[in-house]
Design a protein around this motif. Structure first.
Motif, PDB file in Angstrom:
ATOM      1  N   GLY A 106       0.809  -1.221   0.000  1.00  0.00           N
ATOM      2  CA  GLY A 106       0.000   0.000   0.000  1.00  0.00           C
ATOM      3  C   GLY A 106       0.837   1.263   0.000  1.00  0.00           C
ATOM      4  O   GLY A 106       0.575   2.204  -0.755  1.00  0.00           O
ATOM      5  N   ALA A 107       1.863   1.290   0.847  1.00  0.00           N
ATOM      6  CA  ALA A 107       2.714   2.477   0.911  1.00  0.00           C
ATOM      7  C   ALA A 107       3.474   2.667  -0.391  1.00  0.00           C
ATOM      8  O   ALA A 107       3.675   3.804  -0.839  1.00  0.00           O
ATOM      9  N   PHE A 108       3.908   1.572  -1.026  1.00  0.00           N
ATOM     10  CA  PHE A 108       4.638   1.703  -2.296  1.00  0.00           C
ATOM     11  C   PHE A 108       3.756   2.351  -3.354  1.00  0.00           C
ATOM     12  O   PHE A 108       4.165   3.314  -4.019  1.00  0.00           O
ATOM     13  N   PHE A 109       2.549   1.834  -3.538  1.00  0.00           N
ATOM     14  CA  PHE A 109       1.672   2.409  -4.557  1.00  0.00           C
ATOM     15  C   PHE A 109       1.167   3.792  -4.155  1.00  0.00           C
ATOM     16  O   PHE A 109       0.955   4.650  -5.016  1.00  0.00           O
ATOM     17  N   GLY A 110       0.956   3.997  -2.863  1.00  0.00           N
ATOM     18  CA  GLY A 110       0.505   5.310  -2.402  1.00  0.00           C
ATOM     19  C   GLY A 110       1.554   6.378  -2.639  1.00  0.00           C
ATOM     20  O   GLY A 110       1.286   7.425  -3.244  1.00  0.00           O
ATOM     21  N   ILE A 111       2.775   6.134  -2.166  1.00  0.00           N
ATOM     22  CA  ILE A 111       3.865   7.085  -2.363  1.00  0.00           C
ATOM     23  C   ILE A 111       4.222   7.168  -3.844  1.00  0.00           C
ATOM     24  O   ILE A 111       4.475   8.249  -4.387  1.00  0.00           O
ATOM     25  N   ALA A 326      -1.970   6.332  -0.033  1.00  0.00           N
ATOM     26  CA  ALA A 326      -1.584   5.004   0.431  1.00  0.00           C
ATOM     27  C   ALA A 326      -2.771   4.253   1.027  1.00  0.00           C
ATOM     28  O   ALA A 326      -2.947   3.051   0.787  1.00  0.00           O
ATOM     29  N   VAL A 327      -3.588   4.955   1.797  1.00  0.00           N
ATOM     30  CA  VAL A 327      -4.751   4.310   2.407  1.00  0.00           C
ATOM     31  C   VAL A 327      -5.740   3.862   1.337  1.00  0.00           C
ATOM     32  O   VAL A 327      -6.401   2.828   1.478  1.00  0.00           O
ATOM     33  N   ASN A 328      -5.830   4.616   0.239  1.00  0.00           N
ATOM     34  CA  ASN A 328      -6.730   4.191  -0.831  1.00  0.00           C
ATOM     35  C   ASN A 328      -6.236   2.907  -1.491  1.00  0.00           C
ATOM     36  O   ASN A 328      -7.039   2.069  -1.908  1.00  0.00           O
ATOM     37  N   ILE A 329      -4.915   2.726  -1.576  1.00  0.00           N
ATOM     38  CA  ILE A 329      -4.386   1.445  -2.048  1.00  0.00           C
ATOM     39  C   ILE A 329      -4.787   0.343  -1.066  1.00  0.00           C
ATOM     40  O   ILE A 329      -5.149  -0.775  -1.461  1.00  0.00           O
ATOM     41  N   GLY A 330      -4.726   0.668   0.225  1.00  0.00           N
ATOM     42  CA  GLY A 330      -5.210  -0.280   1.226  1.00  0.00           C
ATOM     43  C   GLY A 330      -6.679  -0.596   1.028  1.00  0.00           C
ATOM     44  O   GLY A 330      -7.127  -1.725   1.246  1.00  0.00           O
TER      45      GLY A 330
END
Length: 402
Positions: A106-111, A326-330
């Motif tokens: 999630g953090a990878f795609f969010g950032i 990032a949370v939206n990827i989550g």
């Protein structure tokens, strides 16, 4: 498009491969560990929940780090998790490895979404985000089918070892190609958290959960559905996943193109069509040709929602978008977890493998309802307007108090 987007796409390719390859290997993993198919489905649910937890956690921990360095650390975590999965002696250890790898997702795609959007002009942001996600979709055309083929003929442990090696390539690409982008001055964690007070941000995330959950309700159990209901041979699952991946690539690029022109209409069309196709899948799953076409359509329509939903979150959380992104990827993966769990429940209850398609149709229809609600609230001025084409905050009407 900047060359740095290629590095982000390479990392996305590795992450996409490990996320989706498990779908085609559920029967092999279940047989190796001596567990049922619904129990093996926990590897999908566990990964997805790890993304949900890891997205805000890892992003918050990396608030003070340069974005490039944080992306490199996340790829390192991804590599470790896949190595644990590859060497797992028992099912529980493999589940732990899946969760460890998922914490980086999630953090990878969010950032990465924020970095991609910063590398291009404001009018091309959705296209840049789609370009990064192309790595994820191409993984379903190349990485996932090859990983499934290797897993079925050589062993699923070899597949996860190869995925770890892909992570190493992604890490090297980021180190070489992604520029050092300074963090926005004066943006702290409390500014990032403030984005969640915006109802439109929350509605976009809810659409993400339900819409993409509709896709995974069907695709999580595609291997047993296609082999035991449609009558495909086990080896055919690989080519069905290629069709799904080709649909994802096309849908992602089309979604990125049209989201820069007409974001909400793009969501209306893709979500309504997705709900209809998922409902039809309960019938087309009984015919090989019709089932193959439907699998491709589900991939296309599902991923057509990704760039517009991700861009809508970035627009509505402008100024401090990293955590919300990032949370939206989550949220995508919360949808995956929810649908995998619900699908496992209806299968275990004896309704058959095609019953998961009805679960998906209902979830996608619920996302469509939220899309209309979001548009109505925006027209009434109950939420900030999206940023304008030049990247500045648009004018907004004051909220109506009752």
């Amino acid at each position: 498009m900047p060359l740095a987007l290629l590095a982000l796409a390479i990392g996305a390719f590795g992450i996409g491969t490990t996320e989706f390859v498990i779908m085609g290997l559920l029967p092999e993993v279940a047989g190796d560990f001596g567990v049922s198919i619904p129990t093996a489905g926990l590897l999908v649910t566990g990964y997805a929940l790890g993304v949900v937890i890891g997205a805000p956690l890892m992003t918050a921990l990396g608030t003070r780090l340069p974005r490039k360095r944080m992306l490199m650390l996340l790829m390192g975590l991804f590599i470790v998790g896949n190595l644990v999965s590859a060497m797992a002696p028992v099912f529980a250890v493999m589940l732990i490895g899946r969760v460890v790898a998922s914490l980086a997702h999630g953090a990878f795609f969010g950032i990465g979404s924020v970095v991609a959007a910063e590398l291009v002009a404001p009018s091309k942001k959705a296209g840049a985000i789609a370009m990064m996600f192309t790595g994820l979709t191409v993984a379903n055309v190349v990485g996932v089918p090859l990983g499934t083929l290797v897993g079925q003929h050589v062993g699923w442990r070899v597949t996860f070892g190869i995925v770890a090696a892909l992570g190493v390539v992604g890490l090297a690409g980021i180190a070489k190609l992604v520029p050092e982008l300074p963090r926005p001055a004066g943006v702290h964690l409390r500014h990032e958290l403030a984005a969640f007070k915006n109802a439109q941000v929350l509605l976009a995330m809810a659409m993400t959960v339900l819409g993409f959950g509709g896709v995974f309700a069907a695709i999580t159990y595609i291997a047993p559905m296609m082999t035991r209901v449609t009558g495909f041979a086990d080896g055919s699952v690989t080519w069905l996943l290629v069709l799904f991946g080709l649909g994802m690539v096309g849908g992602n690029l089309v979604g990125g193109k049209f989201a820069d022109r007409a974001l909400m209409p793009m969501l209306y069309v893709s979500l309504s069509a997705l709900a209809a196709v998922l409902a039809l899948f309960t019938l087309t799953a009984h015919n090989k040709i019709a089932a193959a076409v439907t699998v491709a359509l589900i991939g296309a329509l599902g991923f057509a929602t990704v760039p517009p939903l991700q861009k809508r979150v970035l627009d509505q959380a402008h100024g401090a978008p990293t955590l919300a992104s990032a949370v939206n990827i989550g949220a995508f993966n919360l949808g995956n977890a929810l649908s995998a769990w619900l699908g496992g429940m209806v299968i275990a209850a004896g309704y058959g493998y095609t019953s998961t398609n009805w679960v998906g149709a209902v979830l996608a229809a619920a996302a469509l309802v939220l899309a209309f609600l979001s548009a109505v609230l925006e027209r009434r001025g109950n939420a900030p307007a999206a940023v304008t084409a030049d990247g500045s905050p648009g004018r907004r009407r004051e909220p109506v108090h009752h």
